[in-house]
Design a protein around this motif. Sequence first.
Motif, PDB file in Angstrom:
ATOM      1  N   UNK A 175      33.986  80.268  10.977  1.00  0.00           N
ATOM      2  CA  UNK A 175      33.979  80.222   9.516  1.00  0.00           C
ATOM      3  C   UNK A 175      33.395  81.496   8.926  1.00  0.00           C
ATOM      4  N   UNK A 176      32.335  82.000   9.536  1.00  0.00           N
ATOM      5  CA  UNK A 176      31.734  83.255   9.067  1.00  0.00           C
ATOM      6  C   UNK A 176      32.702  84.413   9.290  1.00  0.00           C
ATOM      7  N   UNK A 177      33.335  84.445  10.446  1.00  0.00           N
ATOM      8  CA  UNK A 177      34.312  85.501  10.725  1.00  0.00           C
ATOM      9  C   UNK A 177      35.433  85.487   9.693  1.00  0.00           C
ATOM     10  N   UNK A 216      40.148  86.627  14.719  1.00  0.00           N
ATOM     11  CA  UNK A 216      39.393  85.811  15.660  1.00  0.00           C
ATOM     12  C   UNK A 216      40.196  85.532  16.928  1.00  0.00           C
ATOM     13  N   UNK A 217      39.636  85.975  18.068  1.00  0.00           N
ATOM     14  CA  UNK A 217      40.173  85.676  19.397  1.00  0.00           C
ATOM     15  C   UNK A 217      39.149  84.848  20.160  1.00  0.00           C
ATOM     16  N   UNK A 218      39.543  84.320  21.315  1.00  0.00           N
ATOM     17  CA  UNK A 218      38.608  83.555  22.142  1.00  0.00           C
ATOM     18  C   UNK A 218      39.049  83.613  23.588  1.00  0.00           C
ATOM     19  N   UNK A 219      38.074  83.482  24.487  1.00  0.00           N
ATOM     20  CA  UNK A 219      38.428  83.443  25.894  1.00  0.00           C
ATOM     21  C   UNK A 219      37.251  83.266  26.818  1.00  0.00           C
ATOM     22  N   UNK A 220      37.495  82.698  27.954  1.00  0.00           N
ATOM     23  CA  UNK A 220      36.625  82.491  29.107  1.00  0.00           C
ATOM     24  C   UNK A 220      36.463  80.991  29.371  1.00  0.00           C
ATOM     25  N   UNK A 221      37.054  80.548  30.476  1.00  0.00           N
ATOM     26  CA  UNK A 221      36.973  79.162  30.941  1.00  0.00           C
ATOM     27  C   UNK A 221      37.716  78.162  30.061  1.00  0.00           C
TER      28      UNK A 221
END
Length: 238
Positions: A178-180, A187-192
Motif C-alpha cells: 500500500x505504501x509502495x 511492485x514485484x515479489x519473489x522468494x519461496x
Amino acid sequence: MTKLSVNINKIATLRNSRGGNNPNLLKVALDCEKFGAQGITVHPRPDERHIRYQDVFDLKASISTEFNIEGNCREQKFVDLVIANKPAQVTLVPDELGQITSNHGWDTIKHQSYLQDMTALFKEAGIRVSIFVDPDVKMVEAAAKTGTDRIELYTESYAKNYLDNPLEAIKPYREAALVANELGLGLNAGHDLDLDNLQYFYTHIPGLLEVSIGHALISDALYLGLEETVKRYRMQLV
C-alpha cells in the motif's frame, strides 16, 4: 496483470553439475516462454556456480519476453554485465560473498546514497531498476527516495508463515504494498512463492506487477512437467 518471470538458475545448476550442455539452458528459457512465462530471470554470481556470464549474453540474444537480471551491484563485473546486455530490468540484491541464496533485502536508509547512484547509472542506460527489500514500510519509503522504478518484496517470511497463519503472514506485505502504491513505486515479489501460497499472495497484494519464481517451479516441473507447471503458476495469477 501480474507477470510470471521464471528464474532458471536451477536449470543452470543441474547443467553445471555434469558439465556439457544438458539440460540446455537456452532451450529451457525458450520453452518457458512458449508455455506462457512472461519473463525470464537469472541471478549470476561471481563463482558462476549456476548462471554463467556467457549465459546472459546468449539469453539476451534469443528470448523475446522481459529479461530480468538479479544480482549484487557492488560487484563491478555484474554492473558491466548488465550494462552490456541492457535487460528490461535489473534487480539489485545485497548478496554477500558465498551466500547460497538471497536472504535479506537492502537497508535502503543506510545505503540510500549508494543506491541512488546505482539506480541512476542503470536508468541512464535505459534499464528499469528494482530494489530487493524486506516488507518494512520504512525501507519502502527510503527506497522511493533512490529514484528506483520498482521494489521487489522478499517473500521468504511470508512463505514460512503462510501455512500457520495466512492473514498474519500477508499483513506486513500488504502494508508495504500500500505504501509502495502511494509512493508510485512498481511492485514485484519473489522468494519461496509456490503453488500453495502464490494465489493468496496475489489476491491480497494490490498493484503486484511481477513475481519471479525459480526453485519451487523447477521442483514442481520434476513431477508435473515444465509445460504443465508454467501453466499452473500462470493460473494462480488470474
